[in-house]
Design a protein around this motif. Structure first.
Motif, PDB file in Angstrom:
ATOM      1  N   ALA A  45      12.962   5.836   4.302  1.00  0.00           N
ATOM      2  CA  ALA A  45      13.719   4.993   4.202  1.00  0.00           C
ATOM      3  C   ALA A  45      13.042   4.517   3.074  1.00  0.00           C
ATOM      4  N   PRO A  46      11.743   4.403   2.940  1.00  0.00           N
ATOM      5  CA  PRO A  46      10.770   4.055   1.774  1.00  0.00           C
ATOM      6  C   PRO A  46      10.904   4.946   0.738  1.00  0.00           C
ATOM      7  N   TRP A  47      10.942   5.745   0.634  1.00  0.00           N
ATOM      8  CA  TRP A  47      10.736   6.254  -0.630  1.00  0.00           C
ATOM      9  C   TRP A  47      12.457   6.779  -1.167  1.00  0.00           C
ATOM     10  N   VAL A  48      13.862   6.132  -0.217  1.00  0.00           N
ATOM     11  CA  VAL A  48      14.774   6.136  -1.057  1.00  0.00           C
ATOM     12  C   VAL A  48      14.495   4.312  -2.218  1.00  0.00           C
ATOM     13  N   HIS A  49      13.830   3.720  -0.944  1.00  0.00           N
ATOM     14  CA  HIS A  49      14.286   2.211  -1.335  1.00  0.00           C
ATOM     15  C   HIS A  49      13.428   1.968  -3.020  1.00  0.00           C
ATOM     16  N   LEU A  50      12.304   3.085  -2.905  1.00  0.00           N
ATOM     17  CA  LEU A  50      11.277   3.093  -4.106  1.00  0.00           C
ATOM     18  C   LEU A  50      11.802   3.395  -5.506  1.00  0.00           C
ATOM     19  N   ILE A  51      12.762   4.691  -5.328  1.00  0.00           N
ATOM     20  CA  ILE A  51      13.646   5.268  -5.939  1.00  0.00           C
ATOM     21  C   ILE A  51      14.826   5.000  -6.544  1.00  0.00           C
ATOM     22  N   LYS A  52      14.881   3.458  -5.845  1.00  0.00           N
ATOM     23  CA  LYS A  52      16.307   3.495  -6.178  1.00  0.00           C
ATOM     24  C   LYS A  52      16.595   1.807  -7.251  1.00  0.00           C
ATOM     25  N   LEU A  53      15.066   1.976  -7.336  1.00  0.00           N
ATOM     26  CA  LEU A  53      14.291   1.365  -7.506  1.00  0.00           C
ATOM     27  C   LEU A  53      13.611   1.753  -9.102  1.00  0.00           C
TER      28      LEU A  53
ATOM     29  N   ARG B 151       0.800  -0.892  -0.195  1.00  0.00           N
ATOM     30  CA  ARG B 151       0.040   0.000  -0.574  1.00  0.00           C
ATOM     31  C   ARG B 151       0.756   1.361   0.082  1.00  0.00           C
ATOM     32  N   SER B 152       1.910   1.343   0.936  1.00  0.00           N
ATOM     33  CA  SER B 152       2.590   2.421   0.645  1.00  0.00           C
ATOM     34  C   SER B 152       3.283   2.482  -0.838  1.00  0.00           C
ATOM     35  N   SER B 153       3.718   1.217  -1.480  1.00  0.00           N
ATOM     36  CA  SER B 153       4.410   1.637  -2.405  1.00  0.00           C
ATOM     37  C   SER B 153       3.687   2.500  -3.644  1.00  0.00           C
ATOM     38  N   ILE B 154       2.080   2.411  -3.254  1.00  0.00           N
ATOM     39  CA  ILE B 154       1.163   2.739  -4.333  1.00  0.00           C
ATOM     40  C   ILE B 154       0.574   3.776  -4.160  1.00  0.00           C
ATOM     41  N   LEU B 155       1.132   4.025  -3.016  1.00  0.00           N
ATOM     42  CA  LEU B 155       0.926   5.406  -2.800  1.00  0.00           C
ATOM     43  C   LEU B 155       2.457   6.527  -3.548  1.00  0.00           C
ATOM     44  N   MET B 156       3.588   6.472  -3.012  1.00  0.00           N
ATOM     45  CA  MET B 156       4.677   7.005  -3.521  1.00  0.00           C
ATOM     46  C   MET B 156       4.184   6.429  -5.041  1.00  0.00           C
ATOM     47  N   GLY B 157       4.200   5.673  -5.450  1.00  0.00           N
ATOM     48  CA  GLY B 157       4.120   5.895  -6.887  1.00  0.00           C
ATOM     49  C   GLY B 157       3.703   6.422  -8.060  1.00  0.00           C
ATOM     50  N   ILE B 158       2.081   6.460  -7.009  1.00  0.00           N
ATOM     51  CA  ILE B 158       0.819   8.140  -7.873  1.00  0.00           C
ATOM     52  C   ILE B 158       1.409   9.540  -7.585  1.00  0.00           C
ATOM     53  N   LEU B 159       2.642   9.562  -6.273  1.00  0.00           N
ATOM     54  CA  LEU B 159       2.480  10.267  -5.742  1.00  0.00           C
ATOM     55  C   LEU B 159       4.469  11.268  -6.970  1.00  0.00           C
ATOM     56  N   LEU B 160       5.008  10.221  -7.671  1.00  0.00           N
ATOM     57  CA  LEU B 160       6.264  10.466  -8.070  1.00  0.00           C
ATOM     58  C   LEU B 160       5.413  10.464  -9.800  1.00  0.00           C
ATOM     59  N   GLY B 161       4.349   9.773  -9.501  1.00  0.00           N
ATOM     60  CA  GLY B 161       3.504   9.857 -10.819  1.00  0.00           C
ATOM     61  C   GLY B 161       3.624  11.130 -11.266  1.00  0.00           C
ATOM     62  N   ILE B 162       2.337  12.303 -10.310  1.00  0.00           N
ATOM     63  CA  ILE B 162       1.885  13.134 -10.430  1.00  0.00           C
ATOM     64  C   ILE B 162       3.344  14.305 -10.853  1.00  0.00           C
ATOM     65  N   ALA B 163       4.486  13.819 -10.438  1.00  0.00           N
ATOM     66  CA  ALA B 163       5.349  15.571 -10.283  1.00  0.00           C
ATOM     67  C   ALA B 163       5.930  14.925 -11.544  1.00  0.00           C
ATOM     68  N   ALA B 164       6.132  13.839 -11.473  1.00  0.00           N
ATOM     69  CA  ALA B 164       6.836  13.227 -13.358  1.00  0.00           C
ATOM     70  C   ALA B 164       6.063  14.184 -14.506  1.00  0.00           C
ATOM     71  N   LEU B 165       4.634  13.820 -14.499  1.00  0.00           N
ATOM     72  CA  LEU B 165       3.629  14.353 -15.590  1.00  0.00           C
ATOM     73  C   LEU B 165       3.405  15.326 -15.150  1.00  0.00           C
ATOM     74  N   SER B 166       3.052  16.236 -14.324  1.00  0.00           N
ATOM     75  CA  SER B 166       2.946  17.966 -14.335  1.00  0.00           C
ATOM     76  C   SER B 166       3.664  18.824 -14.934  1.00  0.00           C
ATOM     77  N   PRO B 167       4.682  18.676 -15.229  1.00  0.00           N
ATOM     78  CA  PRO B 167       5.182  19.720 -16.173  1.00  0.00           C
ATOM     79  C   PRO B 167       5.528  19.056 -17.379  1.00  0.00           C
ATOM     80  N   ILE B 168       5.251  18.009 -17.320  1.00  0.00           N
ATOM     81  CA  ILE B 168       4.943  17.486 -19.129  1.00  0.00           C
ATOM     82  C   ILE B 168       3.374  18.083 -20.028  1.00  0.00           C
ATOM     83  N   ILE B 169       2.878  17.947 -18.494  1.00  0.00           N
ATOM     84  CA  ILE B 169       1.239  18.037 -18.952  1.00  0.00           C
ATOM     85  C   ILE B 169       0.645  20.189 -19.480  1.00  0.00           C
ATOM     86  N   ILE B 170       1.607  20.617 -18.739  1.00  0.00           N
ATOM     87  CA  ILE B 170       1.019  22.017 -18.624  1.00  0.00           C
ATOM     88  C   ILE B 170       2.219  22.689 -20.182  1.00  0.00           C
TER      89      ILE B 170
END
Length: 450
Positions: free
Chosen positions: A235-243, A87-106
């Motif tokens: 710590a989970p953020w760092v682990h997910l981002i590294k992956l 569940r934590s991975s899902i939330l972090m993934g969605i937030l990372l997706g929003i951060a990556a997509l927002s400048p592209i959409i603009i």
């Protein structure tokens, strides 16, 4: 050592694979339906929709890298019995997706016309494509969230719910396509813009419906307030981002390369771009059949690695790596035989465009097995064990160092016919296949990354 071609393994893989394959095939079919439903508007509309979808495809594949990373981590956490981390991975993934997509959409609202201009010199194609991108690009936010939830569901071997939800969204998209493109019931015919609005609306309804089902059923992967509070732990953020970062970069490098191929075809001429726009969804449908098996391989390998069952992971990998290309060769031959049936929906296209498409179709049908072999090795085996950097390097070498320069020369230096230009592009797959096999044999992917 678990026996090769174990019957239990085969039955489990089929149980996982067919819903994923069917879901992805339906998605590719939708792309073909979009092209079919605007084909009566001429080459410019077909080329604009095809190129606009290719632009979105670049972004989509980068998000697929993020979703795949979430899925890999979820599969290994599931194997290790750590459901809360999914569940934590899902939330972090969605937030990372929003951060990556927002400048592209603009940026899309300011540079869509310039982007279309890279792929075509036809002013009609540029104008139609610009409007198409303005309408559809914001909906990538909805699609990214759907992909992350679906990847997590698949990682715990729940593949039917994503299939049912996607099938509903696709049916809705087709209905809205027909309504908005042709008009009726108080709606004026909108042509290509109608297809764009149908896509955006159906994606929005898709994520709302999926989240509602997870909430009503109190599903184990549906994030709670407690999971939100856990996001303060770095710590989970760092682990997910590294992956996921090497994976997103690798997927991005590959998808950007496919975009460059589209630029090459578009710069040859509007007819050539229309041919690729017509055949792209057909090839996508064929490969989607095997995407499910590559996904099943990744799920089963990942779960075994997470449970430290390394012998079982090797047996699963061997089975998939051998069966996938053999099956693809047989189905490729059948696809070639069925060419007259495949081309029936495009009978409104100009005869010379269809003649060119027939030649390119032969290259696609006979060469698809190489792409499927690479997909199985990279996605099903290497990335399941965290070998994301190796896949990035191999993708970059095959596409950017070997194939793209050769394809450019084939198109603009040697001035080869279109089907030979497409054949030259397969040099990427041949190069990558040798390196993927070599890397898989090293067995560095046999590790538990949880």
């Amino acid at each position: 050592m678990t026996s090769f071609f174990n019957l239990k393994t085969l039955k489990q893989s089929l149980k996982l694979a067919w819903p994923i394959s069917l879901q992805n095939t339906l998605g590719a079919l939708l792309g073909m339906i979009d092209v079919m439903m605007v084909s009566h508007l001429g080459n410019a509309s077909v080329a604009a929709v095809g190129f606009g979808n290719r632009v979105q495809f670049v972004v989509l594949i980068i998000m697929a890298g993020l979703a795949t990373g979430v899925g890999i981590l979820s599969a290994q956490n599931f194997g290790a019995g750590k459901a809360d981390r999914i569940r934590s991975s899902i939330l972090m993934g969605i937030l990372l997706g929003i951060a990556a997509l927002s400048p592209i959409i603009i940026a899309n609202f300011y540079f869509a016309d310039s982007l279309m201009g890279l792929g075509s010199k036809d002013t009609d194609v540029i104008a139609i494509g610009e409007s198409y991108l303005w309408i559809t690009m914001p909906s990538m936010l909805f699609l990214a969230a759907v992909m992350i939830f679906e990847s997590a569901l698949r990682s715990i071997s729940q593949v039917k719910l994503p299939l049912v939800m996607s099938a509903g969204a696709i049916v809705l998209n087709i209905i809205l396509n027909y309504w908005f493109i042709y008009g009726g019931l108080g709606i004026d015919a909108m042509g290509v813009n109608g297809a764009a609005w149908a896509t955006t609306i159906s994606r929005g309804i898709h994520i709302l419906a999926l989240f509602s089902v997870l909430t009503v059923t109190k599903h184990s992967i549906k994030p709670s307030r407690g999971d939100v509070k856990n996001l303060i732990d770095m710590a989970p953020w760092v682990h997910l981002i590294k992956l996921v970062m090497p994976m997103m970069l690798g997927f991005g490098v590959w998808s950007l390369g496919t975009f460059v191929y589209q630029l090459i075809y578009g710069r040859i001429g509007t007819q050539e771009l229309a041919v690729i726009s017509l055949l792209g969804p057909i090839e996508g449908m064929f490969i989607s059949v095997f995407f499910g098996f590559a996904s099943a391989c990744a799920i089963m390998v990942g779960q075994n690695l997470g449970a430290n069952k390394f012998d079982e992971a090797v047996a699963v990998a061997k089975s998939f790596v051998v069966l996938a290309p053999l099956t693809a060769i047989g189905l490729g031959g059948l696809l070639l035989v069925a060419e007259p049936l495949v081309f029936i929906p495009f009978s409104d296209m100009p005869a010379d465009t269809l003649a060119m498409a027939s030649q390119v179709f032969m290259v696609i049908a006979l060469g698809a097995w190489i792409k499927i072999s690479n997909m199985t090795l990279a996605m099903g085996v290497l990335r399941a064990g965290g070998e994301t950097k190796a896949c990035l390097y191999i993708d970059t070498l095959g596409m950017w160092i070997v194939s793209i320069p050769l394809t450019w020369m084939a198109a603009f230096y040697w001035h080869l016919p279109m089907y030979l230009v497409v054949l030259t592009a397969l040099s990427e797959e041949v190069t990558k296949l040798s390196f993927f096999i070599w890397r898989a044999m090293q067995k560095k992917w046999l590790r538990n990354i949880t």
